[in-house]
Design an enzyme around this catalytic site. Structure first.
Site, mmCIF file in Angstrom:
data_model
loop_
_atom_site.group_PDB
_atom_site.id
_atom_site.type_symbol
_atom_site.label_atom_id
_atom_site.label_comp_id
_atom_site.label_asym_id
_atom_site.label_seq_id
_atom_site.Cartn_x
_atom_site.Cartn_y
_atom_site.Cartn_z
ATOM 1 N N SER A 168 -15.751 -37.830 -9.725
ATOM 2 C CA SER A 168 -14.724 -38.851 -9.584
ATOM 3 C C SER A 168 -14.536 -39.624 -10.879
ATOM 4 O O SER A 168 -15.442 -39.734 -11.704
ATOM 5 C CB SER A 168 -15.097 -39.816 -8.460
ATOM 6 O OG SER A 168 -16.175 -40.649 -8.865
ATOM 7 N N CYS A 222 -10.111 -31.300 -7.325
ATOM 8 C CA CYS A 222 -9.513 -32.212 -8.307
ATOM 9 C C CYS A 222 -8.074 -31.838 -8.621
ATOM 10 O O CYS A 222 -7.269 -32.698 -9.001
ATOM 11 C CB CYS A 222 -10.346 -32.229 -9.586
ATOM 12 S SG CYS A 222 -10.524 -30.609 -10.390
ATOM 13 N N GLU A 251 -14.795 -34.108 -16.663
ATOM 14 C CA GLU A 251 -13.687 -33.505 -15.916
ATOM 15 C C GLU A 251 -13.620 -34.254 -14.601
ATOM 16 O O GLU A 251 -14.499 -34.107 -13.746
ATOM 17 C CB GLU A 251 -13.927 -32.004 -15.720
ATOM 18 C CG GLU A 251 -12.660 -31.231 -15.407
ATOM 19 C CD GLU A 251 -12.338 -31.238 -13.921
ATOM 20 O OE1 GLU A 251 -11.452 -32.041 -13.518
ATOM 21 O OE2 GLU A 251 -12.950 -30.477 -13.184
ATOM 22 N N ASN A 288 -17.782 -30.091 -4.086
ATOM 23 C CA ASN A 288 -16.671 -29.356 -3.479
ATOM 24 C C ASN A 288 -16.673 -27.865 -3.799
ATOM 25 O O ASN A 288 -16.494 -27.032 -2.917
ATOM 26 C CB ASN A 288 -15.334 -30.005 -3.861
ATOM 27 C CG ASN A 288 -15.163 -30.185 -5.358
ATOM 28 O OD1 ASN A 288 -16.125 -30.231 -6.123
ATOM 29 N ND2 ASN A 288 -13.927 -30.303 -5.792
ATOM 30 N N GLU A 334 -6.009 -40.831 -5.609
ATOM 31 C CA GLU A 334 -6.479 -39.491 -5.292
ATOM 32 C C GLU A 334 -7.097 -39.534 -3.895
ATOM 33 O O GLU A 334 -8.102 -40.218 -3.671
ATOM 34 C CB GLU A 334 -7.524 -39.021 -6.310
ATOM 35 C CG GLU A 334 -8.031 -37.609 -6.028
ATOM 36 C CD GLU A 334 -9.121 -37.168 -6.976
ATOM 37 O OE1 GLU A 334 -9.207 -35.966 -7.252
ATOM 38 O OE2 GLU A 334 -9.904 -38.027 -7.423
ATOM 39 N N VAL A 335 -6.505 -38.818 -2.959
ATOM 40 C CA VAL A 335 -6.956 -38.887 -1.568
ATOM 41 C C VAL A 335 -8.221 -38.069 -1.355
ATOM 42 O O VAL A 335 -9.116 -38.458 -0.630
ATOM 43 C CB VAL A 335 -5.835 -38.400 -0.615
ATOM 44 C CG1 VAL A 335 -6.300 -38.466 0.836
ATOM 45 C CG2 VAL A 335 -4.576 -39.231 -0.808
#
Length: 489
Positions: A236, A291, A257, A159, A384-385
């Site tokens: 994730s 996140c 993390e 991301n 978490e979407v």
């Protein structure tokens, strides 16, 4: 691609290759890199296998002692030159970041700015105190000093690949470690080879940095390799649990993390226009693929309808499309992720929530979405979407707001909006969160802050600022005597 003639990011450099002591072919052949917005293949890179990881880790371990012994000012100079090289070549890098990650150019520019600051901040680490003088008996000096761990294995996500790779690579190098970096195979350029190129230009000794895009095989090999002392992973919670298990089995230091289900609490005395603007950014920036994304909006029941109305208006106004166009949101990373987002939205509506805006998509482009009446037990509340979905839940009391915010297993970031700052801090102090923002949304990071969460958001470790010394070095106790003491044996 709308980019100048390449002088820095030259595709023939990395096509089908990995980076180590030299650019070399991968044992696993090639990976095609696909542009999320169009589905087009934009380049290909080497696909690392366990054999590639073994070779890279051995090379890194052989190179690490020489790097650790390099004078501190020379190490700092290389990090500073890497920062300048990144700045000087940002015109080439921004289109690559936009196309590879699906982020708008402003997001790409932010990544470059942030990483430049990370590199300068890491260079400064080389001149910081690296130990303590401890109390001891007369005639003896007792020292606690920080030493490199050795080889750091870094596994980074898709991301914000440039930031989330470099925030570990740079301090690991600054503290005298070698690095084996495995970027996400969907973003190997901006998460890996762009970093290889800036350090190559900066004069980093050969072998100290290895970059190996690859899948699960490469990641698991890195976690179990005998030459790797530590794993730093961002990604994730599901994968983080696997990495923690595997690395722990091999007695490696692990820094995790992970994901977040981040709540913003809005009280009745808050500036609703300011809160709505902040929440819209926190929920929908980079398509919610962060996140720290503001996934839950906990609104005082008296103002929930008004806040919802403002968020719906923003959702309907924001344009979605190719990130290189005039848009606010680009594509979601993959069709699989689009389907997951849409499934969560549909399941939540089927469970009794109301779709107030969005909930539709065109190919990889998912519209900013607002759900109301969301409750614990619904997927949009619990999960978490990792998509552009703001789930709104109302509350009647402070105690209820705190209970809702602390309901899930995550503990990464939270925000509280209130005109009464003391009240907001008091509420914030009761939240299970690693990051707390008063009168702000949940997406924030700076190079000098200790960043991380707990629970399903991480293993309590931190990265950034003073935390880097704790993560990337280990204590050694050393004593020095004027002369040996006699012992009774």
């Amino acid at each position: 691609m709308n980019a100048p003639v390449p002088k820095f990011m030259i595709e023939s450099t990395w096509r089908g290759r990995l980076f180590g002591s030299e650019w070399r072919a991968a044992e696993g052949g090639s990976i095609d890199v696909v542009e999320p917005a169009t589905g087009a293949t934009i380049t290909s890179v080497g696909n690392a296998t366990a054999k590639d990881v073994r070779r890279a880790a051995a090379e890194a371990r052989a190179a690490q002692p020489g790097w650790a012994a390099t004078p501190y000012e020379k190490r700092a100079a290389i990090l500073r030159k890497a920062a300048r090289t990144l700045e000087d070549n940002q015109e080439e890098l921004i289109p690559w970041i936009a196309r590879e990650t699906g982020g708008i150019p402003a997001k790409a520019g932010f990544e470059i700015h942030m990483v430049t600051e990370i590199l300068y901040r890491s260079a400064a680490m080389c001149t910081e105190p690296q130990g303590l003088v401890l109390p001891s008996d007369p005639g003896r000096i007792s020292l606690a000093r920080r030493l490199p761990r050795g080889v750091i294995g870094i596994i980074s996500p898709f991301n914000f690949p440039l930031i989330l790779s470099c925030r570990a690579v740079a301090p690991a190098l600054a503290t005298g470690n070698a690095v084996v970096l495995k970027p996400d195979p969907r973003t190997p350029l901006t998460g890996g080879f762009a970093i290889a190129r800036i350090f190559e230009e900066a004069g980093l000794p050969k072998g100290v940095l290895q970059v190996l895009p690859g899948g699960a095989e490469a990641g698991e090999a890195l976690c179990s390799d005998p030459d790797v002392a530590m794993i730093a992973f961002t990604g994730s919670s599901k994968v983080g649990r696997r990495i923690g298990e595997l690395a722990g089995k091999h007695l490696k230091k692990v820094q995790l993390e992970l994901g977040g289900k981040n709540a913003v609490i809005v009280f009745e005395d808050a500036d609703l226009d300011a809160a709505a603007s902040a929440i819209a950014f926190g929920a929908w920036f980079h398509q919610g693929q962060i996140c720290m994304t503001t996934g839950l909006v906990l609104a005082r029941d008296k103002i929930a309808p008004s806040l919802t109305e403002k968020l719906v208006a923003k959702a309907k106004h924001l344009p979605v499309g190719d990130p290189l166009g005039q848009v606010a949101l680009g594509p979601v990373i993959s069709r699989q992720q689009v389907d997951r987002i849409d499934g969560i939205v549909k399941d939540t509506v089927a469970a009794g929530a109301t779709l107030a805006a969005g909930g539709t998509f065109d190919g990889p482009f998912y519209r900013p979405t607002v759900l109301t009446g969301v409750k614990p037990g619904m997927r949009a509340f619990d999960e978490e979407v990792f998509g552009p979905v703001a789930a709104i839940t109302s509350f009647a009391t402070e105690e209820e707001a705190v209970a809702l915010a602390n309901h899930g297993e995550y503990g990464l970031s939270a925000g509280v909006f209130s005109a009464d700052v003391g009240r907001a801090i008091s509420v914030g102090n009761r939240l299970n969160t690693g990051l707390l923002h008063i009168n702000d949304q949940t997406v924030a990071d700076e190079p000098h802050v200790p960043f991380g969460g707990s629970g399903a958001s991480g293993n309590g470790t931190r990265i950034g600022g003073p935390a880097n010394w704790e993560e990337f070095t280990q204590w050694q106790w050393m004593t020095i005597k004027d002369k040996p003491n006699p012992y009774p044996f």
